[in-house]
Design a protein around this motif. Sequence first.
Motif, PDB file in Angstrom:
ATOM      1  N   ILE A 153       6.117   7.565   0.247  1.00 35.19           N
ATOM      2  CA  ILE A 153       6.359   8.154   1.286  1.00 35.19           C
ATOM      3  C   ILE A 153       8.122   8.196   1.505  1.00 35.19           C
ATOM      4  CG2 ILE A 153       7.122   7.453   3.370  1.00 35.19           C
ATOM      5  CD1 ILE A 153       3.859   5.816   3.775  1.00 35.19           C
ATOM      6  N   ALA A 154       8.398   7.040   0.847  1.00 33.39           N
ATOM      7  CA  ALA A 154       9.911   6.794   0.078  1.00 33.39           C
ATOM      8  C   ALA A 154      10.755   9.097  -0.002  1.00 33.39           C
ATOM      9  CB  ALA A 154      10.183   5.934  -0.656  1.00 33.39           C
ATOM     10  N   GLY A 155       9.375   9.067  -1.245  1.00 34.99           N
ATOM     11  CA  GLY A 155      10.064  10.415  -2.454  1.00 34.99           C
ATOM     12  C   GLY A 155      10.252   9.344  -3.617  1.00 34.99           C
ATOM     13  N   ALA A 156       9.627   8.515  -3.917  1.00 37.84           N
ATOM     14  CA  ALA A 156       9.396   8.093  -5.387  1.00 37.84           C
ATOM     15  C   ALA A 156       9.529   9.693  -6.298  1.00 37.84           C
ATOM     16  CB  ALA A 156       8.938   7.426  -5.574  1.00 37.84           C
ATOM     17  N   SER A 157      10.022   9.852  -7.628  1.00 35.14           N
ATOM     18  CA  SER A 157       9.369  10.951  -8.411  1.00 35.14           C
ATOM     19  C   SER A 157       8.099  10.518  -9.806  1.00 35.14           C
ATOM     20  CB  SER A 157      10.988  11.695  -8.624  1.00 35.14           C
ATOM     21  OG  SER A 157      11.310  10.511  -9.671  1.00 35.14           O
ATOM     22  N   VAL A 158       8.339   8.847  -9.312  1.00 35.71           N
ATOM     23  CA  VAL A 158       7.604   8.374 -10.595  1.00 35.71           C
ATOM     24  C   VAL A 158       7.272   7.161  -9.976  1.00 35.71           C
ATOM     25  CG1 VAL A 158       7.172   7.373 -13.213  1.00 35.71           C
ATOM     26  CG2 VAL A 158       8.622   9.579 -12.823  1.00 35.71           C
ATOM     27  N   ILE A 159       5.817   6.657 -10.080  1.00 38.75           N
ATOM     28  CA  ILE A 159       4.822   5.289  -9.325  1.00 38.75           C
ATOM     29  C   ILE A 159       4.127   5.499 -10.540  1.00 38.75           C
ATOM     30  CG2 ILE A 159       4.245   4.558  -7.607  1.00 38.75           C
ATOM     31  CD1 ILE A 159       5.280   6.889  -5.998  1.00 38.75           C
ATOM     32  N   VAL A 160       4.339   4.036 -11.171  1.00 41.65           N
ATOM     33  CA  VAL A 160       3.387   3.631 -12.193  1.00 41.65           C
ATOM     34  C   VAL A 160       3.039   2.262 -11.850  1.00 41.65           C
ATOM     35  CG1 VAL A 160       3.215   2.345 -14.967  1.00 41.65           C
ATOM     36  CG2 VAL A 160       5.195   4.871 -14.196  1.00 41.65           C
ATOM     37  N   ALA A 161       1.262   2.459 -11.351  1.00 44.45           N
ATOM     38  CA  ALA A 161       0.778   1.350 -11.218  1.00 44.45           C
ATOM     39  C   ALA A 161       0.323   0.833 -12.852  1.00 44.45           C
ATOM     40  CB  ALA A 161      -0.828   1.958 -10.324  1.00 44.45           C
ATOM     41  N   VAL A 162       0.062  -0.564 -12.625  1.00 42.51           N
ATOM     42  CA  VAL A 162      -0.244  -1.300 -13.920  1.00 42.51           C
ATOM     43  C   VAL A 162      -1.526  -2.355 -13.129  1.00 42.51           C
ATOM     44  CG1 VAL A 162       0.596  -2.883 -15.556  1.00 42.51           C
ATOM     45  CG2 VAL A 162       1.904  -1.285 -14.657  1.00 42.51           C
ATOM     46  N   ASP A 163      -1.989  -2.775 -13.737  1.00 44.99           N
ATOM     47  CA  ASP A 163      -3.235  -3.944 -13.359  1.00 44.99           C
ATOM     48  C   ASP A 163      -4.673  -3.086 -14.426  1.00 44.99           C
ATOM     49  OD1 ASP A 163      -4.370  -4.264 -10.819  1.00 44.99           O
ATOM     50  OD2 ASP A 163      -6.287  -4.821 -11.681  1.00 44.99           O
ATOM     51  N   THR A 164      -4.839  -4.996 -14.801  1.00 43.91           N
ATOM     52  CA  THR A 164      -6.003  -4.536 -16.119  1.00 43.91           C
ATOM     53  C   THR A 164      -7.471  -4.018 -15.946  1.00 43.91           C
ATOM     54  OG1 THR A 164      -6.242  -6.650 -15.330  1.00 43.91           O
ATOM     55  CG2 THR A 164      -4.448  -7.294 -16.845  1.00 43.91           C
ATOM     56  N   ASN A 165      -7.559  -4.102 -14.404  1.00 38.60           N
ATOM     57  CA  ASN A 165      -8.828  -3.665 -13.736  1.00 38.60           C
ATOM     58  C   ASN A 165      -8.873  -1.570 -13.884  1.00 38.60           C
ATOM     59  OD1 ASN A 165     -11.119  -2.973 -13.030  1.00 38.60           O
ATOM     60  ND2 ASN A 165     -11.075  -4.353 -11.212  1.00 38.60           N
TER      61      ASN A 165
ATOM     62  N   ASN B 213      -0.034  -0.935  -1.563  1.00 36.76           N
ATOM     63  CA  ASN B 213       1.105  -0.086   0.141  1.00 36.76           C
ATOM     64  C   ASN B 213       2.369  -0.393  -0.428  1.00 36.76           C
ATOM     65  OD1 ASN B 213      -0.554  -0.869   2.463  1.00 36.76           O
ATOM     66  ND2 ASN B 213      -1.037  -2.256   1.794  1.00 36.76           N
ATOM     67  N   VAL B 214       2.464  -1.358  -1.710  1.00 38.44           N
ATOM     68  CA  VAL B 214       3.411  -0.358  -2.317  1.00 38.44           C
ATOM     69  C   VAL B 214       3.902   0.514  -2.602  1.00 38.44           C
ATOM     70  CG1 VAL B 214       5.265  -1.720  -4.345  1.00 38.44           C
ATOM     71  CG2 VAL B 214       3.920  -3.382  -2.317  1.00 38.44           C
ATOM     72  N   VAL B 215       2.330   1.188  -3.838  1.00 36.39           N
ATOM     73  CA  VAL B 215       2.537   2.156  -4.274  1.00 36.39           C
ATOM     74  C   VAL B 215       2.432   3.269  -2.912  1.00 36.39           C
ATOM     75  CG1 VAL B 215       0.984   3.970  -5.347  1.00 36.39           C
ATOM     76  CG2 VAL B 215       1.221   1.810  -6.187  1.00 36.39           C
ATOM     77  N   GLN B 216       2.442   3.365  -1.621  1.00 34.49           N
ATOM     78  CA  GLN B 216       1.796   4.921  -1.376  1.00 34.49           C
ATOM     79  C   GLN B 216       3.563   4.369  -0.245  1.00 34.49           C
ATOM     80  OE1 GLN B 216      -0.729   4.715   2.633  1.00 34.49           O
ATOM     81  NE2 GLN B 216      -0.992   2.586   2.963  1.00 34.49           N
ATOM     82  N   GLY B 217       3.993   3.703  -0.119  1.00 37.81           N
ATOM     83  CA  GLY B 217       5.654   3.144   0.683  1.00 37.81           C
ATOM     84  C   GLY B 217       6.492   4.124  -0.703  1.00 37.81           C
ATOM     85  N   ALA B 218       5.902   3.566  -1.385  1.00 37.62           N
ATOM     86  CA  ALA B 218       7.182   3.956  -2.791  1.00 37.62           C
ATOM     87  C   ALA B 218       6.412   6.273  -2.567  1.00 37.62           C
ATOM     88  CB  ALA B 218       6.845   3.629  -4.322  1.00 37.62           C
TER      89      ALA B 218
ATOM     90  N   VAL C 221       4.924  -0.597 -10.246  1.00 40.71           N
ATOM     91  CA  VAL C 221       3.795  -1.637  -9.422  1.00 40.71           C
ATOM     92  C   VAL C 221       2.620  -2.856 -10.330  1.00 40.71           C
ATOM     93  CG1 VAL C 221       2.352  -1.842  -7.336  1.00 40.71           C
ATOM     94  CG2 VAL C 221       4.421   0.018  -7.045  1.00 40.71           C
ATOM     95  N   ILE C 222       2.952  -3.947 -10.426  1.00 40.67           N
ATOM     96  CA  ILE C 222       2.900  -4.602 -11.059  1.00 40.67           C
ATOM     97  C   ILE C 222       1.720  -5.358 -10.565  1.00 40.67           C
ATOM     98  CG2 ILE C 222       2.467  -7.072 -12.651  1.00 40.67           C
ATOM     99  CD1 ILE C 222       5.647  -6.059 -13.746  1.00 40.67           C
ATOM    100  N   GLY C 223       0.215  -4.516 -10.281  1.00 42.38           N
ATOM    101  CA  GLY C 223      -0.926  -5.315  -9.294  1.00 42.38           C
ATOM    102  C   GLY C 223      -1.202  -4.515  -8.883  1.00 42.38           C
ATOM    103  N   ALA C 224      -2.388  -3.910  -8.674  1.00 39.50           N
ATOM    104  CA  ALA C 224      -3.056  -2.938  -7.585  1.00 39.50           C
ATOM    105  C   ALA C 224      -4.089  -3.477  -6.748  1.00 39.50           C
ATOM    106  CB  ALA C 224      -3.014  -1.594  -8.663  1.00 39.50           C
ATOM    107  N   GLY C 225      -3.740  -4.325  -6.138  1.00 36.89           N
ATOM    108  CA  GLY C 225      -4.441  -5.423  -4.975  1.00 36.89           C
ATOM    109  C   GLY C 225      -4.058  -4.640  -3.771  1.00 36.89           C
ATOM    110  N   GLY C 226      -4.073  -5.535  -3.172  1.00 39.16           N
ATOM    111  CA  GLY C 226      -4.036  -4.855  -1.662  1.00 39.16           C
ATOM    112  C   GLY C 226      -2.627  -5.154  -1.249  1.00 39.16           C
TER     113      GLY C 226
END
Length: 349
Positions: free
Chosen positions: A196-208, A189-194, A180-185
């Motif tokens: 909920i979907a059962g993704a095994s690896v969830i990488v959040a990318v943000d410069t902040n 929600n993409v992160v938590q959707g992933a 997920v590129i960009g960890a804003g609003g």
Amino acid sequence: MRGVVFDGKSVEVVADLEVRDPGPGEVLVGIRAAGLCHSDLSVIDGTIPFPSPVVLGHEGAGVVEAVGEGVGHVAAGDHVALSTLANCGACPDCDTGRPTMCRKAIGMPGQPFSRQGRPLFQFASNSSFAERTIVKAVQAVKIPDDVPFTSAALLGCGVLTGVGAVLNRAAVARGDTVVVIGAGGIGLNVVQGARIAGASVIVAVDTNPAKEELARRFGATHFLGSADGVREVLPTGADHVFECVGHTGLVRTAIDLLDRHGQAVLLGMTAPKAEASFPPAAMFLDKAILGCRYGSSRPQKDIPLYAGLYRTGALLLDELVTTAYPVEEFDRAREEAEAGKVARGVLVF
């Protein structure tokens, strides 16, 4: 009544806004809370062209005050979250469960508001930055009374878009890998959707770096300050990469991070004429680029589903609300949103 009006040059919180009564198939809603989304800011800075003067806001929740003829699924006193889809409900797209593609739900702003005798446009068929607004019946989705308005407001845009992009558009499967590129609003929600979907690896990318704690709370297994480190986590690439910033260079980055049969999902809003480039050869091995409008959502189905997930603790909403601002403090809310200080700021009436 109070509302936030953009006249094409500047934004003002006014107190003399008026809205007409609901007609057939319409609902009058008293807004209690409305999320400040970057799409509202994009109207102000010109990224999203929109006629003015316009009452802003498109992510809101409140209480039904009156309904027009023919409306039976909600009544006065009901708590509702509002969608932006003023779809017709009768075209082939609506009939096949694709209301985001309804041609009557795109590009036809109405003017239910007035100020000093002059009509004002409605943003995204919603205009939730007003004490009262008129929406089509299909846009008013009944929610349980125990969902706080400040959290319920986010269901109508950020949650539908982010979680919907994962579950509806990308169809992330259990065990898939996600970037997920960009960890804003939207990104959160993409992160938590992933999750909920059962993704095994969830990488959040943000410069902040300040966004790491919240991203991990929402389900990120890894947090990176740059996409350069993604290949260290996923050497062969990701099954799904979501671009949530709206930067043309990051579109290329999303494509570069795909594994075989991977798909890049574009959620960030770029300027209408902005162009992105990539080598077509990068798309062989069954890779794909997916556009996604509003999470490919079906609001009357998805909003109750997400409200139910919230009530069980599976979907985080309260944690998204960084600050609640009285509507009179719109300038402060806008400033802090533009500075990236909030996951979501919410205006309250």
